[in-house]
Write a protein that holds these residues in place. Structure first.
Motif, mmCIF file in Angstrom:
data_model
loop_
_atom_site.group_PDB
_atom_site.id
_atom_site.type_symbol
_atom_site.label_atom_id
_atom_site.label_comp_id
_atom_site.label_asym_id
_atom_site.label_seq_id
_atom_site.Cartn_x
_atom_site.Cartn_y
_atom_site.Cartn_z
ATOM 1 N N LYS A 82 58.011 100.877 -30.242
ATOM 2 C CA LYS A 82 56.790 101.204 -29.490
ATOM 3 C C LYS A 82 55.979 99.942 -29.232
ATOM 4 O O LYS A 82 55.524 99.690 -28.118
ATOM 5 C CB LYS A 82 55.932 102.170 -30.323
ATOM 6 C CG LYS A 82 55.871 103.569 -29.785
ATOM 7 C CD LYS A 82 54.860 104.386 -30.545
ATOM 8 C CE LYS A 82 55.287 105.832 -30.486
ATOM 9 N NZ LYS A 82 54.515 106.693 -31.373
ATOM 10 N N LEU A 83 55.818 99.141 -30.291
ATOM 11 C CA LEU A 83 55.051 97.894 -30.125
ATOM 12 C C LEU A 83 55.719 97.004 -29.083
ATOM 13 O O LEU A 83 55.053 96.448 -28.196
ATOM 14 C CB LEU A 83 54.948 97.139 -31.453
ATOM 15 C CG LEU A 83 54.006 97.703 -32.518
ATOM 16 C CD1 LEU A 83 54.128 96.896 -33.807
ATOM 17 C CD2 LEU A 83 52.554 97.693 -32.050
ATOM 18 N N LYS A 84 57.045 96.881 -29.178
ATOM 19 C CA LYS A 84 57.768 96.012 -28.235
ATOM 20 C C LYS A 84 57.582 96.489 -26.802
ATOM 21 O O LYS A 84 57.376 95.690 -25.884
ATOM 22 C CB LYS A 84 59.262 95.987 -28.584
ATOM 23 C CG LYS A 84 59.564 95.124 -29.790
ATOM 24 C CD LYS A 84 61.042 95.191 -30.149
ATOM 25 C CE LYS A 84 61.335 94.273 -31.327
ATOM 26 N NZ LYS A 84 62.617 94.558 -31.964
ATOM 27 N N SER A 85 57.667 97.797 -26.618
ATOM 28 C CA SER A 85 57.612 98.331 -25.254
ATOM 29 C C SER A 85 56.205 98.253 -24.662
ATOM 30 O O SER A 85 56.020 98.457 -23.472
ATOM 31 C CB SER A 85 58.101 99.780 -25.234
ATOM 32 O OG SER A 85 57.165 100.593 -25.914
ATOM 33 N N ILE A 137 47.950 101.482 -31.236
ATOM 34 C CA ILE A 137 49.274 100.836 -31.089
ATOM 35 C C ILE A 137 49.282 99.964 -29.827
ATOM 36 O O ILE A 137 49.778 98.832 -29.835
ATOM 37 C CB ILE A 137 50.390 101.907 -31.076
ATOM 38 C CG1 ILE A 137 50.358 102.686 -32.404
ATOM 39 C CG2 ILE A 137 51.764 101.280 -30.854
ATOM 40 C CD1 ILE A 137 51.227 103.936 -32.435
ATOM 41 N N ASP A 138 48.696 100.483 -28.763
ATOM 42 C CA ASP A 138 48.580 99.677 -27.525
ATOM 43 C C ASP A 138 47.890 98.344 -27.815
ATOM 44 O O ASP A 138 48.329 97.280 -27.370
ATOM 45 C CB ASP A 138 47.685 100.407 -26.493
ATOM 46 C CG ASP A 138 48.428 101.490 -25.743
ATOM 47 O OD1 ASP A 138 49.661 101.553 -25.837
ATOM 48 O OD2 ASP A 138 47.742 102.290 -25.049
ATOM 49 N N ALA A 161 55.805 85.564 -20.228
ATOM 50 C CA ALA A 161 55.905 87.022 -20.444
ATOM 51 C C ALA A 161 56.536 87.300 -21.802
ATOM 52 O O ALA A 161 57.369 86.528 -22.279
ATOM 53 C CB ALA A 161 56.754 87.644 -19.337
ATOM 54 N N PRO A 162 56.139 88.410 -22.433
ATOM 55 C CA PRO A 162 56.706 88.735 -23.756
ATOM 56 C C PRO A 162 58.192 89.058 -23.682
ATOM 57 O O PRO A 162 58.697 89.463 -22.639
ATOM 58 C CB PRO A 162 55.908 89.978 -24.178
ATOM 59 C CG PRO A 162 55.365 90.562 -22.928
ATOM 60 C CD PRO A 162 55.156 89.416 -21.976
ATOM 61 N N ARG A 163 58.875 88.895 -24.818
ATOM 62 C CA ARG A 163 60.266 89.327 -24.955
ATOM 63 C C ARG A 163 60.307 90.538 -25.873
ATOM 64 O O ARG A 163 59.436 90.714 -26.708
ATOM 65 C CB ARG A 163 61.096 88.188 -25.574
ATOM 66 C CG ARG A 163 61.657 87.259 -24.501
ATOM 67 C CD ARG A 163 62.231 86.002 -25.057
ATOM 68 N NE ARG A 163 63.267 86.191 -26.066
ATOM 69 C CZ ARG A 163 63.978 85.175 -26.566
ATOM 70 N NH1 ARG A 163 63.785 83.941 -26.137
ATOM 71 N NH2 ARG A 163 64.898 85.386 -27.490
ATOM 72 N N SER A 167 60.632 89.652 -33.072
ATOM 73 C CA SER A 167 59.628 90.329 -33.900
ATOM 74 C C SER A 167 58.236 90.048 -33.322
ATOM 75 O O SER A 167 58.064 89.179 -32.462
ATOM 76 C CB SER A 167 59.699 89.814 -35.335
ATOM 77 O OG SER A 167 59.174 88.494 -35.376
ATOM 78 N N HIS A 168 57.258 90.757 -33.856
ATOM 79 C CA HIS A 168 55.876 90.581 -33.396
ATOM 80 C C HIS A 168 55.448 89.110 -33.512
ATOM 81 O O HIS A 168 54.966 88.514 -32.549
ATOM 82 C CB HIS A 168 54.985 91.473 -34.282
ATOM 83 C CG HIS A 168 53.660 91.780 -33.702
ATOM 84 N ND1 HIS A 168 53.459 92.708 -32.697
ATOM 85 C CD2 HIS A 168 52.436 91.297 -34.002
ATOM 86 C CE1 HIS A 168 52.173 92.779 -32.412
ATOM 87 N NE2 HIS A 168 51.531 91.929 -33.181
ATOM 88 N N ALA A 169 55.669 88.529 -34.703
ATOM 89 C CA ALA A 169 55.241 87.140 -34.935
ATOM 90 C C ALA A 169 56.063 86.172 -34.084
ATOM 91 O O ALA A 169 55.508 85.258 -33.461
ATOM 92 C CB ALA A 169 55.382 86.790 -36.411
ATOM 93 N N ALA A 170 57.381 86.370 -34.037
ATOM 94 C CA ALA A 170 58.242 85.445 -33.294
ATOM 95 C C ALA A 170 57.916 85.498 -31.800
ATOM 96 O O ALA A 170 57.856 84.461 -31.126
ATOM 97 C CB ALA A 170 59.712 85.795 -33.520
#
Ligand code: COA
Length: 390
Positions: A82-85, A137-138, A161-163, A167-170
């Motif tokens: 969810k966080l990634k998306s 979460i958003d 742009a995010p990948r 992970s969140h930190a990476a």
């Protein structure tokens, strides 16, 4: 503390207890974290911070803070996905960041961006607990993207742009630097994010709860919290610590600098705490990471200087309960990681958003408007003076 907590007589002649800065006032029951300021113990929902720093991840800790229990494997995977998306933010927010003055303070940009995010909420009147959890979460997902975009923009670089494979930190380090980080760097940031995620009724968290207590909205509460975190007595201290070390310049000059400040009754940044009167357990962990990074980078200077500042501070004012706090060693950790100083306090926000949102959710579960009182020590029943007679 003695003169900051005192019995006074209010303007109606009634006795009242006045606690400057609300020191020691119990303002709520909260299940999120617990601080033992005398023994230097910090628990998130009952678990010592040392265990979370060793075994958990920021994603898992965020779940823990929001949901009140550790996730099962499947739940954690779903939460991570969810966080990634949700890492992408509206293009309009990125346009807004690009339109801000390049000289503006990163925390001010973050505050304004969070406020703007609220304008894109498609169901703003819905304050149901599930909806607010969804917003939490958003926000946890969006903060790294916004902070990295601010940093890229302020340093004249294109936004990355995010990948979704990191992970969140990476991913945060990737968006800041434009290249995937080494595993160790990701883990160090991950630990720093875990350590900063919650801390009782600190100024910014209390701010978020005060704002939501009027039944305002999540974005208003978080925007206000970012504003509070910015201050040098709170999250702004980590950047000030680095400024101090850079200004001192060498280990030989540490003692004279610290003694001079203490003589002039000036604060040494990264020391002292309203709740801890001993070593902040987060500082203890971060100090170890600072030392490891000093070894790895072959540049012991900043760690050695920090240790020297610590030694002199404890020698001089340790008996007053003034010890290093979380900001003292996070400064050199981030510096060794090559992170820009302007990013230090925004990184605190990238982590604390988990705690803020958990507190907003908790406040909404059993809300009562925060409304303390002030004593009016001025004159009463004065006559209105017409403007021409003043
Ligand atoms: N350096 C030197 N002296 C300090 C100090 C510091 N960093 N922090 C507190 N003190 C001293 C004060 O001068 C005061 O001394 P006095 O009683 O002789 O006048 C006493 O300790 C109490 O300080 P006070 O500012 O009233 O405590 P507080 O509970 O209101 O403040 C902080 C807590 C965190 C705001 C305070 O310690 C501070 O300003 N620290 C530096 C900023 C910082 O690192 N903030 C991050 C906190 S995580």
């Amino acid at each position: 503390m003695a003169d900051k907590v005192r019995e006074v007589i209010d303007e109606f002649g009634r006795p009242a207890e006045f606690r400057e800065g609300l020191e020691g006032v119990v303002a709520a029951l909260s299940m999120i974290s617990s601080i033992d300021g005398e023994n230097g113990v910090l628990l998130y929902r009952g678990i010592p911070i040392e265990q979370l720093a060793e075994h958990s991840t920021f994603e898992e800790t965020s779940y823990f803070l929001l949901y009140g229990r550790l996730p099962k494997r499947q739940e954690l995977t779903e939460f991570e996905n969810k966080l990634k998306s949700r890492r992408q933010v509206q293009p309009a927010i990125l346009d807004l960041i690009r339109s801000f003055p390049a000289t503006a303070n990163a925390m001010d940009l973050l505050r304004t961006s969070v406020s703007a995010l609220g304008l894109y909420d498609t169901d703003p009147a819905n304050s149901a607990p599930e909806k607010n959890l969804d917003r939490a979460i958003d926000l946890i997902a969006a903060f790294p993207t916004i902070v990295a975009a601010i940093q890229r923009r302020q340093s004249g670089q294109a936004v990355v742009a995010p990948r979704t494979d990191l992970s969140h930190a990476a991913n945060f380090l990737y968006m800041v630097n434009g290249e995937a980080p080494a595993e160790y760097a990701s883990r160090v940031l991950d630990v720093a994010l875990i350590l900063h995620a919650d801390h009782g009724f600190n100024a910014s968290t209390f701010t978020s709860r005060v704002v939501i207590s009027s039944l305002s909205d999540m974005y208003a509460a978080i925007t206000a919290a970012v504003g509070s975190l910015k201050g040098p007595l709170h999250g702004g201290a980590n950047s000030e610590v680095m400024t101090t070390l850079l200004k001192i310049g060498s280990i030989e000059k540490v003692e004279a600098y610290v003694l001079e400040r203490l003589k002039n009754k000036q604060k040494v940044m990264g020391f002292g705490h309203r709740v801890y009167h001993t070593y902040d357990p987060r500082a203890r962990i971060l100090s170890q990471y600072s030392q490891k990074l000093a070894q790895q980078t072959g540049n012991a200077k900043w760690f050695d200087m920090s240790k020297k500042v610590e030694e002199i501070m404890i020698r001089e004012v340790g008996e007053k309960g003034i010890y290093p706090n979380v900001d003292f060693y996070s400064a050199t950790v981030y510096y060794y990681m090559g992170l820009d100083q302007d990013l230090f306090t925004p990184i605190f926000a990238v982590s604390r958003i988990a705690g803020w949102t958990a507190h907003v959710l908790e406040q909404m579960q059993n809300n009562r408007l925060f409304r303390p009182r002030a004593i009016y020590p001025g004159e009463k029943n004065l006559a209105y003076v017409p403007i021409e007679q003043r």
